[in-house]
Design a protein around this motif. Sequence first.
Motif: not given
Lengths: 313, 313
Positions: A278-281, A289-291, B202-206
Amino acid sequence: MSRLAPFPSSFLFALGAMAPFAASAEEAPAYRTVNEIVAASAPTDWRQPDPEHTLYLELASGRVVIELAPWLAPKHDINIRALVREGYFDGLAILRSQDNYVVQWGDPEADDEAKARPFKTAKAKLDGEFTVPWRDDMPFTRLPDDDGYASVVGVSDGFWVGRDPKAHEIWMAHCYGTVGVARGNETDSGNGAQLYVVTGHAPRHLDRNITLVGRVLSGIELLSTMPRGAPPMGFYEKPEQRTAIKAMRVAADVPEAERTALDVLRTDTATFAEIVEAKRNRRDPWTKLPSGHIELCNVPLPVRATPTTADTP
Amino acid sequence: MSRLAPFPSSFLFALGAMAPFAASAEEAPAYRTVNEIVAASAPTDWRQPDPEHTLYLELASGRVVIELAPWLAPKHDINIRALVREGYFDGLAILRSQDNYVVQWGDPEADDEAKARPFKTAKAKLDGEFTVPWRDDMPFTRLPDDDGYASVVGVSDGFWVGRDPKAHEIWMAHCYGTVGVARGNETDSGNGAQLYVVTGHAPRHLDRNITLVGRVLSGIELLSTMPRGAPPMGFYEKPEQRTAIKAMRVAADVPEAERTALDVLRTDTATFAEIVEAKRNRRDPWTKLPSGHIELCNVPLPVRATPTTADTP
């Protein structure tokens, strides 16, 4: 004040209040955010930390709860509990707060052999446990992505870890809130009498260079907001700057009614796997933009106050 | 009190006071730590931020200096300077402090159309600049290692960035101290009236989901130590909890004698390359295992007070 209005004052990804995308029968299950998954979790998704391996750092401002991972640093786990039980930390102090790095505590007089507080039963020297040998009976949930600081990364029953399959080693990673054993240059110069917690971006370059023993489960803000000490390393230079430690205690030695009842999410479950993904995408309305990637220290390890309903097992 | 005695109270890697390994004539140059390299740097290793693209966030506790990267978010750079110049932020407040995440500031009444502070010349809506098209004239120093959140990572004249060579895009990464534009779900709902700074891992998912505009050069501790607000997102619920913003100003509008004179290390030099490698493979006496890797947000971007000697150019 609505936090979720599209007006600029609202911020960030959907929390529990945002509706997930509706899924048709042919589509994958509806996306749930980390908070939604946590909110919908079952009691069996959680475990209670072992009071024998849980420490309380008691400050005037409140309590910091630290869970130890004895399988990842067994000798330090023993020695730190010995230090705590001999009252070593009682009346000592917070020594250091360095922005984007660590807060550290112990004996302000540690460098002065005349004034330094002696150890009683605890060992003065301890070989570093920068890594420990991997054993097949160790809990381990592998994470899906590569990592630059370890050939394999995952979570070991609620602790972020790296592994080297070739060397058969495992170690904790320096993610936010992890607690380690300060040392000098000699690898056996850290015995647990000085501890630090990571309060900034994870200094992964310290992995395998120093013993990590556990992580803060609650009360981290009591440490992360500590005024910063003097440059360059953030040590406090004046005694009045050093916040006093009232005591450190092993939770098992505290009357049950005075303990802090916490649940830690189990990390060997489908629930945990869904949280990672859920946090990965992220597929909430806010995310554009999911990571497609999650780094080790970005993996959530939820903690909650143990629910007090009558039907909680 | 010696910080570098092998006694347990000393901690961490060698700083400037540690001697590097002696190198024989046939060996590579002696290892220097990041701090040693910085201490030995030349004036030409440094640049001074452009006062037109430098902001001051003035609090009772002191000044936070923010450098903007106009090439990475040109429209927001213009709009934020317009907001600052129309006095938009003056008398507003710190709205939020969430542990291991962000501090955010702006108008406490932003959600109330009747009470929200209006914009004068600044635009109320702005298309997001989550990434911008890469131009060959943009400064860029590639970093040596892979990254999970971007196919290429590097530093663009003092800002951590990701790049997508196929899409010809570049964007700032959410490293510690970076400043971004809070928004709602709509991609044009952030106009710069609410800003946040990263104060945790760092919240790189942002990355690529929100516009980043710059980074804090000095005074970050004034924000990172802000008491944490109410769970789950750290917004302050009571007005008295919100630290007042005295003013925000563009440095160019401040009399030169009242500005904060800072140097930022240039990132297109051999000095910078040596700094990256010095942290990527630490070879000081304290380090037992060099990492062989450096992640983007672990790359140091040194800042110093501009030296005031007579011979500084």
